[in-house]
Design a protein around this motif. Structure first.
Motif, PDB file in Angstrom:
ATOM      1  N   PRO A  21     -10.956 -22.693  11.970  1.00  0.00           N
ATOM      2  CA  PRO A  21     -10.710 -22.472  10.542  1.00  0.00           C
ATOM      3  C   PRO A  21      -9.429 -21.683  10.329  1.00  0.00           C
ATOM      4  CG  PRO A  21     -12.256 -20.845  11.344  1.00  0.00           C
ATOM      5  CD  PRO A  21     -11.954 -21.754  12.517  1.00  0.00           C
ATOM      6  N   PRO A  22      -8.875 -21.708   9.137  1.00  0.00           N
ATOM      7  CA  PRO A  22      -7.728 -20.835   8.852  1.00  0.00           C
ATOM      8  C   PRO A  22      -8.137 -19.370   8.963  1.00  0.00           C
ATOM      9  CG  PRO A  22      -7.980 -22.534   7.157  1.00  0.00           C
ATOM     10  CD  PRO A  22      -9.222 -22.574   7.995  1.00  0.00           C
ATOM     11  N   ILE A  23      -7.223 -18.543   9.448  1.00  0.00           N
ATOM     12  CA  ILE A  23      -7.472 -17.104   9.561  1.00  0.00           C
ATOM     13  C   ILE A  23      -6.288 -16.348   8.967  1.00  0.00           C
ATOM     14  CG2 ILE A  23      -8.994 -17.269  11.561  1.00  0.00           C
ATOM     15  CD1 ILE A  23      -6.651 -16.581  13.346  1.00  0.00           C
ATOM     16  N   ALA A  24      -6.479 -15.061   8.743  1.00  0.00           N
ATOM     17  CA  ALA A  24      -5.420 -14.245   8.147  1.00  0.00           C
ATOM     18  C   ALA A  24      -4.217 -14.200   9.083  1.00  0.00           C
ATOM     19  CB  ALA A  24      -5.934 -12.832   7.879  1.00  0.00           C
ATOM     20  N   PRO A  25      -3.031 -14.575   8.631  1.00  0.00           N
ATOM     21  CA  PRO A  25      -1.843 -14.538   9.494  1.00  0.00           C
ATOM     22  C   PRO A  25      -1.444 -13.107   9.827  1.00  0.00           C
ATOM     23  CG  PRO A  25      -1.206 -15.038   7.234  1.00  0.00           C
ATOM     24  CD  PRO A  25      -2.717 -15.042   7.267  1.00  0.00           C
ATOM     25  N   VAL A  26      -0.859 -12.931  11.013  1.00  0.00           N
ATOM     26  CA  VAL A  26      -0.390 -11.613  11.438  1.00  0.00           C
ATOM     27  C   VAL A  26       1.112 -11.618  11.715  1.00  0.00           C
ATOM     28  CG1 VAL A  26      -2.622 -10.886  12.364  1.00  0.00           C
ATOM     29  CG2 VAL A  26      -1.013 -12.094  13.850  1.00  0.00           C
ATOM     30  N   GLY A  27       1.810 -12.561  11.142  1.00  0.00           N
ATOM     31  CA  GLY A  27       3.250 -12.650  11.332  1.00  0.00           C
ATOM     32  C   GLY A  27       3.738 -14.003  10.881  1.00  0.00           C
TER      33      GLY A  27
END
Length: 451
Positions: free
Chosen positions: A175-181
């Motif tokens: 699934p999509p996840i919170a980006p970290v960069g």
């Protein structure tokens, strides 16, 4: 994998009826992949057998299959990047869910997709992950990739085709996840470390840690690592004061750190303790085996260095008592425990929980002391000496603003958080864990837990 699939006698080697005009090889790979990706769990074995048989049926068409697989995999990996995933994340998911062949295949497919992105378009941590994974386009040509991979890992075509389809299914279901960069090619972000070399302070810290880990004398190791910890705290304070003059250019960043079983809960507690002492926040994604650490870039570097070292020390301290010289200070045998105690699951669980709790106390005290000294104008130089400066009234407001910015960033990235408690069921393990934490050197290498 041991699967075999009998083809219809009325079909040719790629599964078509005699005389039918079939799809191109790209279409055939897409057909097989989508059948596997969309198959319900109870029908997965049949879908894998069918798809792998179609791809592996003809030795003559294997080079075309190889090119088509790389094209399809490139699109799959690119979608993962757009969904917030990073190279280390994709490799970690494969390692946890599949096997070593799939892991090697994953690294190569990440390397193949990476040909689209010049190094200058990648942020620092992305490049570091590629280096740690040893990504390399080692095959002569895309038409040779599958053949060369199969030869290197001693696989037949069917087994390799099955592994490819299993890998593509795993990645496609993420699934999509919170980006970290930033994704490759996007504008560099300062918080992600793009274009920044290692600071002199961090280089000094690494040098101190290298000396601490190489010495055979516990007192010397403690002194070196204590100095390294002081420099970490001072580095964070210096960065906060510099950023106070350019607040618009400074913002929290994030990174992910893998946390695997066994004892993933206590390990996450240890990471949370290190992060909190360095003004960072931790959010645990248990199902994927990683934690997202949110903070300012220099603090994130410190968290990564320190957590790795403390985890190694904790693991070593849990081992059964051994004879001979030990680097662990405090007792003649290094504080090791009888095998009858340390081999039990409850002992190790309690040990690590206590270790994390005590480390939290030690790190918090060290950070508070360094901050108090800095507020009074006592500044620690890179060479370890101390100088008295005029107290900077901006310091405490700057640190408070940074903590608030980190909390706001966590709230935006993870609007729905829950907490998980970790139980302690072994008193001896708890006591041993606190004792080991007291002996631990507060340095690094290269409660409730939000999740």
């Amino acid at each position: 994998m041991g699967r075999r699939f009998g083809l219809d006698r009325g079909r040719d080697t790629v599964g078509r009826r005699k005389g039918e005009r079939g799809p191109g090889m790209d279409g055939l790979v897409e057909q097989a992949a989508h059948q596997v990706i969309g198959a319900p769990e109870e029908e997965l074995d049949l879908a894998l057998d069918t798809g792998a048989s179609l791809l592996a049926a003809s030795a003559e068409q294997w080079p075309e299959v190889s090119r088509a697989v790389l094209v399809f995999a490139e699109r799959t990996v690119a979608r993962a990047w757009a969904g917030g995933w990073r190279p280390a994340d994709l490799a970690r998911v494969v390692r946890r869910r599949l096997g070593p062949v799939h892991q090697a295949l994953a690294v190569d497919l990440v390397a193949a997709e990476g040909r689209r992105h010049p190094a200058a378009t990648l942020d620092r941590r992305w490049q570091e992950q590629l280096h740690e994974l040893s990504t390399e386009v080692w095959w002569e040509g895309d038409d040779r990739f599958l053949a060369d991979f199969a030869q290197h890992h001693r696989l037949d075509r069917f087994a390799l085709a099955t592994a490819v389809l299993e890998l593509l299914r795993t990645w496609s279901h993420l699934p999509p996840i919170a980006p970290v960069g930033p994704v490759p090619g996007a504008a560099p972000q300062r918080g992600a470390g793009a274009g920044r070399g290692e600071s002199r302070m961090l280089s000094r810290i690494r040098a101190l840690l290298a000396k601490a880990e190489s010495t055979e004398y516990p007192e010397e190791a403690e002194a070196l690592t204590a100095k390294a910890q002081q420099l970490m705290a001072q580095h964070s304070i210096d960065e906060a004061l510099l950023a106070a003059a350019r607040p618009a250019e400074d913002a929290p960043a994030a990174l992910r750190i893998g946390v695997d079983n066994p004892y993933e809960g206590p390990k996450t507690m240890l990471l949370d303790a290190v992060a909190a002492a360095n003004r960072c926040r931790v959010v645990w994604a248990k199902e994927f085996g990683f934690c997202t650490v949110v903070g300012f870039d220099p603090d994130l570097d410190s968290v990564e260095l320190l957590y790795t070292s403390l985890l190694v020390q904790a693991t070593s301290a849990m081992q059964p008592r051994q004879t001979g010289r030990s680097r662990h200070p405090g007792t003649a045998d290094g504080g090791r425990h009888p095998e009858s105690a340390s081999r039990t699951k409850s002992f190790r669980q309690s040990f690590l929980v206590a270790y994390a709790a005590r480390i939290r106390e030690r790190l918090t005290a060290a950070t508070e002391q360094t901050t108090s000294d800095a507020a009074a104008g006592r500044h620690l130089r890179e060479d370890g000496s101390c100088e008295q400066l005029v107290p900077d009234e901006r310091l405490l407001p700057a640190l408070a603003a940074r903590e608030e910015a980190v909390d706001d960033t966590v709230g935006r990235m993870f609007p729905k958080l829950t907490s998980q408690r970790v139980r302690v069921s072994d008193g001896e393990g708890w006591a041993a864990g606190r004792a080991a934490a007291d002996r631990a050197s507060l340095h690094g290498r290269a409660g409730a837990i939000p999740r």
